[in-house]
Enzyme design. Sequence first.
Site, PDB file in Angstrom:
ATOM      1  N   SER A 120       0.846  -1.161   0.055  1.00  0.00           N
ATOM      2  CA  SER A 120       0.021   0.010  -0.070  1.00  0.00           C
ATOM      3  C   SER A 120       0.780   1.152  -0.032  1.00  0.00           C
ATOM      4  O   SER A 120       0.249   2.492  -0.425  1.00  0.00           O
ATOM      5  CB  SER A 120      -0.743  -0.075   1.141  1.00  0.00           C
ATOM      6  OG  SER A 120      -1.814  -1.134   1.212  1.00  0.00           O
ATOM      7  N   HIS A 141      -3.540  -3.959  -6.139  1.00  0.00           N
ATOM      8  CA  HIS A 141      -3.842  -3.630  -4.791  1.00  0.00           C
ATOM      9  C   HIS A 141      -5.185  -3.753  -4.693  1.00  0.00           C
ATOM     10  O   HIS A 141      -6.178  -3.196  -5.374  1.00  0.00           O
ATOM     11  CB  HIS A 141      -3.286  -2.105  -4.742  1.00  0.00           C
ATOM     12  CG  HIS A 141      -3.579  -1.356  -3.506  1.00  0.00           C
ATOM     13  ND1 HIS A 141      -4.445  -0.312  -3.397  1.00  0.00           N
ATOM     14  CD2 HIS A 141      -3.070  -1.572  -2.113  1.00  0.00           C
ATOM     15  CE1 HIS A 141      -4.428   0.135  -2.004  1.00  0.00           C
ATOM     16  NE2 HIS A 141      -3.628  -0.588  -1.402  1.00  0.00           N
ATOM     17  N   GLU A 153      -6.592  -2.277  -7.997  1.00  0.00           N
ATOM     18  CA  GLU A 153      -5.595  -1.355  -8.815  1.00  0.00           C
ATOM     19  C   GLU A 153      -4.518  -2.126  -9.152  1.00  0.00           C
ATOM     20  O   GLU A 153      -3.806  -2.707  -8.326  1.00  0.00           O
ATOM     21  CB  GLU A 153      -5.183  -0.190  -7.962  1.00  0.00           C
ATOM     22  CG  GLU A 153      -6.423   0.984  -7.683  1.00  0.00           C
ATOM     23  CD  GLU A 153      -5.962   1.854  -6.461  1.00  0.00           C
ATOM     24  OE1 GLU A 153      -5.782   2.922  -7.037  1.00  0.00           O
ATOM     25  OE2 GLU A 153      -5.959   1.438  -5.483  1.00  0.00           O
ATOM     26  N   ASN A 192      -5.265   5.246  -1.969  1.00  0.00           N
ATOM     27  CA  ASN A 192      -4.741   5.686  -0.868  1.00  0.00           C
ATOM     28  C   ASN A 192      -3.754   7.010  -1.151  1.00  0.00           C
ATOM     29  O   ASN A 192      -3.991   7.753  -0.174  1.00  0.00           O
ATOM     30  CB  ASN A 192      -3.502   4.795  -0.419  1.00  0.00           C
ATOM     31  CG  ASN A 192      -3.930   3.608   0.085  1.00  0.00           C
ATOM     32  OD1 ASN A 192      -5.124   3.572   0.708  1.00  0.00           O
ATOM     33  ND2 ASN A 192      -3.500   2.358   0.345  1.00  0.00           N
TER      34      ASN A 192
END
Length: 296
Positions: A120, A141, A153, A192
């Site tokens: 992440s 992800h 992702e 994120n």
Amino acid sequence: MTIKQVTVLGAGVLGAQIAFQAAYAGFEVVSYDINDDALAAAAKRFESLQGVYQKEVGATADQLSQTMDRLSQSSDLDSAVSAADLIIEAVPENLDLKKQIWAQVGAAAPDHTIFLTNTSTLLPSSFAESTGAPERFLALHFANNIWVQNIVEVMGTAQTDTKYVTMTEQFAKDMGMDPVVLQKEQPRYIMNSLLVPLLDAASQLYANEVADPKQIDKVWKKATHAPKGPFEIMDIVGLRTVYAIHSANAERTGNELEKQFIQKLKADYLDQGRTGKESGKGFYNYDDAGNTIIDE
């Protein structure tokens, strides 16, 4: 290449979800973690996920039985990856640890295996060379609670062969995910890049004693109609993970409010056994069904 055998490295909260969802979607899955205690904890997560999938996905008893038949566990890394067509790494966010694991995996896995990281916070390119095959290495992800929040992702590095990006995108679809392919490598991806500043701002407001977690969440949800506040999100992520990420950031930046936040997080929550939603208590308490208990 047809992807049949999948190995997931790391069986924590998200790693267990990834392994279970892949098995539910029909793949043969090996869930790897470092020792018997970690495997026992993962087995409890898999048991809990069966109830979650029955309630929230509508999974039948037969589907869940077949899922568990396709899902095995191992603490032998070389054996766990020896027949894998695709490997997903979901180990703690520590660069040296990831380099160490990927070096061993790269030496033990077949020459055709696709290597995926769920990191992440770290750039995949910062440890791609450790695999020995950076052209087959990229990021996939996941969000937490992947059976409902099924966005993923797909992000390659400058060294990734585009055919593996295409294959990973298709694998994600076959796994029941909704993939978005990023056009270039971006720290923290899309999700994120948007979420982390919110969580950082919330943690600093708390550390600076501007407001408590429930007040901060209340303002955010009422003002934006968001279903979850930042501290509810942290509970879902898991407070040990939140602590590890903020500790690394505090060491790197020296930010005093971040240091104060991790001190409060450790003393008031982790040391009290309040590790997040999975344990039934974090910033909030949760009932047996996983619903948030909010005491106004």
